[in-house]
Design an enzyme around this catalytic site. Structure first.
Site, PDB file in Angstrom:
ATOM      1  N   ASP A   1       0.856  -1.189   0.000  1.00 44.94           N
ATOM      2  CA  ASP A   1       0.000   0.000   0.000  1.00 44.94           C
ATOM      3  C   ASP A   1       0.895   1.243   0.000  1.00 44.94           C
ATOM      4  OD1 ASP A   1      -2.072   1.738   0.256  1.00 44.94           O
ATOM      5  OD2 ASP A   1      -2.865   0.892   2.104  1.00 44.94           O
TER       6      ASP A   1
ATOM      7  N   ASP B   1       5.813  -5.024  13.814  1.00 48.08           N
ATOM      8  CA  ASP B   1       6.891  -4.298  13.128  1.00 48.08           C
ATOM      9  C   ASP B   1       6.637  -2.788  13.088  1.00 48.08           C
ATOM     10  OD1 ASP B   1       5.001  -3.914  11.143  1.00 48.08           O
ATOM     11  OD2 ASP B   1       6.068  -5.052   9.601  1.00 48.08           O
TER      12      ASP B   1
ATOM     13  N   SER C   1       4.678  -6.015   2.267  1.00 51.48           N
ATOM     14  CA  SER C   1       3.428  -5.636   2.924  1.00 51.48           C
ATOM     15  C   SER C   1       2.206  -6.181   2.184  1.00 51.48           C
ATOM     16  CB  SER C   1       3.395  -4.107   3.068  1.00 51.48           C
ATOM     17  OG  SER C   1       2.393  -3.706   3.958  1.00 51.48           O
ATOM     18  N   MET C   2       1.286  -5.312   1.787  1.00 50.24           N
ATOM     19  CA  MET C   2       0.043  -5.752   1.144  1.00 50.24           C
ATOM     20  C   MET C   2       0.297  -6.526  -0.147  1.00 50.24           C
ATOM     21  SD  MET C   2      -3.274  -3.321   0.445  1.00 50.24           S
ATOM     22  CE  MET C   2      -2.812  -2.543  -1.111  1.00 50.24           C
TER      23      MET C   2
ATOM     24  N   HIS D   1       8.632  -1.874   9.738  1.00 45.96           N
ATOM     25  CA  HIS D   1       7.893  -2.309   8.546  1.00 45.96           C
ATOM     26  C   HIS D   1       8.513  -1.875   7.209  1.00 45.96           C
ATOM     27  CE1 HIS D   1       4.247  -3.719   6.599  1.00 45.96           C
ATOM     28  NE2 HIS D   1       4.102  -2.561   5.983  1.00 45.96           N
TER      29      HIS D   1
END
Ligand SMILES: *[C@@H]1O[C@H](CO)[C@@H](O)[C@H](O)[C@H]1NC(C)=O
Ligand SMILES: *[C@@H]1O[C@H](CO)[C@@H](O)[C@H](O)[C@H]1NC(C)=O
Ligand SMILES: *[C@@H]1O[C@H](CO)[C@@H](O)[C@H](O)[C@H]1NC(C)=O
Ligand SMILES: *[C@@H]1O[C@H](CO)[C@@H](O)[C@H](O)[C@H]1NC(C)=O
Ligand SMILES: *[C@@H]1O[C@H](CO)[C@@H](O)[C@H](O)[C@H]1NC(C)=O
Ligand SMILES: *[C@@H]1O[C@H](CO)[C@@H](O)[C@H](O)[C@H]1NC(C)=O
Length: 405
Positions: free
Chosen positions: A32, A349, A185-186, A381
């Protein structure tokens, strides 16, 4: 002595040969906010301020850091915002705002958030650069799959069609060499969704393995905060309330809300003086913040990724931990829902809760292919993408060295 020399030259030949012989092509799937978005304006609706542009040629909307400064940010937010049609269940850009996501198949737009290429906006750049020094070539065996990250997985049909083609093209372009997918991530759940839709034959033919970095398999409490009171854009200090109209309007925010499979039905995640909410109370929560569209977004997305079903390919999980991560959101009468809450920290994270990062463990008894994981404590992250341990790990996987160790 002789023996040593022999051993040394053996090692030299051994590693030298491998480095030359295996270069699995890599396709990066960003998370994202990890793709650039360009806009062209011919607005009919009045913009929020007189100084916001109404007409323009193509310009970089996400992310040009100059657009994120106070006041100007309102223009930015208004151009990023999506509107929702309850009949079609689809989002669209504001009237007179044209959007494109440039660079599909290339790496340029996923290496940096900001086209100016400042190091503080670096995304996959450190990994890409390190592979280039090993002989990899951008656009040939290093490819990016940027997408309109504002949309949920329910509106990515065309992206996935293009992605399949990118996989096939990249395979052919590289002498029919299998591909390693590298996600952040996403991008992890996006890859899993796509893999679930491929046949075993397809996966065996085209995919070597997948490396998921900081994947939110079960969502994140932070997405709830975005929906309720807005959030800083991580890369810059902005007023959460001012970016909230964009954040709320993006179905992808609902897509990464905490999953009912990862939070218990009696576990309170949002506290207000009037009522407490669990992950089973989303309908009430969105009604109470007077944003029922958010609930519609969640319904449209919640069952699309079966995150507990294995990808049925070799996979590698790299994730940070031991960073204060939103766990429970505490609002009082003054702050709910327009001001930032007090946050009770959880392990994670910094963005994604640890239980969600560990979601891959559900796959372990369900597939024969190896699942490897690496926890890097104290790493955040986004920072994890430039951490030497991550870069080294990805390098080992894509050059086949990992298999030798
Ligand atoms: C902008 O939109 C108006 C209608 O709202 C249209 O008449 C005009 O041709 C458009 N301009 C461009 C450059 O597309
Ligand atoms: C929503 O979509 C339907 C069907 O395409 C259309 O008739 C309707 O006008 C749209 N509503 C809005 C508010 O744009
Ligand atoms: C998919 O590919 C087509 C053809 O290259 C392109 O026009 C379109 O914008 C792409 N769509 C997405 C969502 O990437
Ligand atoms: C492709 O593979 C064939 C057979 O393994 C080999 O002879 C050829 O050199 C390879 N070409 C490239 C560009 O790597
Ligand atoms: C919400 O939960 C907190 C702690 O879990 C509890 O102290 C409080 O009484 C609850 N509030 C309501 C309105 O149920
Ligand atoms: C919050 O507001 C409600 C109703 O408006 C009121 O009953 C309650 O006492 C307030 N709580 C606090 C902590 O001020």
């Amino acid at each position: 002595m002789n023996c040593h020399l022999f051993l040394l030259s053996f090692i030299y030949i051994f590693t030298g040969t491998n480095a030359a012989s295996v270069h699995y092509p890599v396709i990066f799937i960003p998370g994202d906010g990890g793709s650039q978005i360009w806009a062209r304006l011919n607005r009919t609706l009045p913009p929020p301020h007189f100084f916001c542009a109404r007409h323009s040629d193509w310009f970089e909307l996400w992310l040009d850091l100059r657009l994120i400064i106070p006041e100007v940010i309102d223009c930015f937010v208004d151009n990023m915002r999506l509107t929702y049609n309850e009949t079609t269940k689809k989002t669209s850009n504001l009237e007179g705002v044209e959007i494109q996501v440039p660079g599909f198949g290339e790496t340029s737009t996923i290496e940096y958030f900001d086209a100016s290429g400042f190091s503080y906006s670096s995304y996959f750049a450190p990994i890409v650069r390190s592979l280039v020094t090993l002989g990899y070539t951008r656009g040939v065996n290093l490819r990016g799959a940027p997408y309109d990250f504002r949309r949920g997985i329910d509106e990515q049909e065309e992206f996935f069609v293009n992605f399949t083609k990118l996989v096939q093209d990249t395979y052919e372009l590289n002498n029919q060499t299998k591909i390693v997918l590298v996600t952040h991530s996403m991008g992890g759940p996006f890859a899993l969704y796509w893999l679930h839709r491929q046949t075993e034959e397809f996966k065996t033919k085209y995919i070597r393995s997948m490396v998921n970095i900081a994947a939110p398999w079960g969502g994140a409490i932070k997405a709830l905060r975005l929906m309720i009171s807005g959030d800083n854009i991580d890369v810059y200090v902005v007023s959460p309330f001012r970016v909230r109209p964009y954040q709320r309007s993006a179905p992808s925010t609902a897509f990464v809300m905490p999953s009912v499979n990862f939070w218990n039905k009696d576990e309170v995640v949002v506290v207000t003086p009037q009522r407490n909410y669990t992950v089973n109370d989303y309908e009430a929560l969105f009604n109470d913040i007077q944003f029922p569209t958010g609930y519609a977004y969640w319904l449209n997305n919640k069952d699309l990724v079966q995150e507990q079903d294995p990808p049925k390919i070799e996979s590698h999980q790299i994730y940070g931990s031991q960073m204060p991560t939103p766990g429970v959101l505490l609002y009082d009468n003054r702050t709910f829902p327009d001001l930032p809450p007090v946050v009770l920290p959880d392990n994670g994270d910094g963005t994604v809760n640890i239980r969600s990062l560990l979601g891959f463990k559900h796959w372990e008894s369900k597939q024969n292919e190896d699942i490897h994981s690496l926890e890097i404590p104290g790493v955040e992250h986004l920072a994890i993408l430039k951490h030497p341990t991550t870069i080294n790990y990805v390098t080992q996987v894509v050059t086949g060295q990992f298999d030798k160790n």
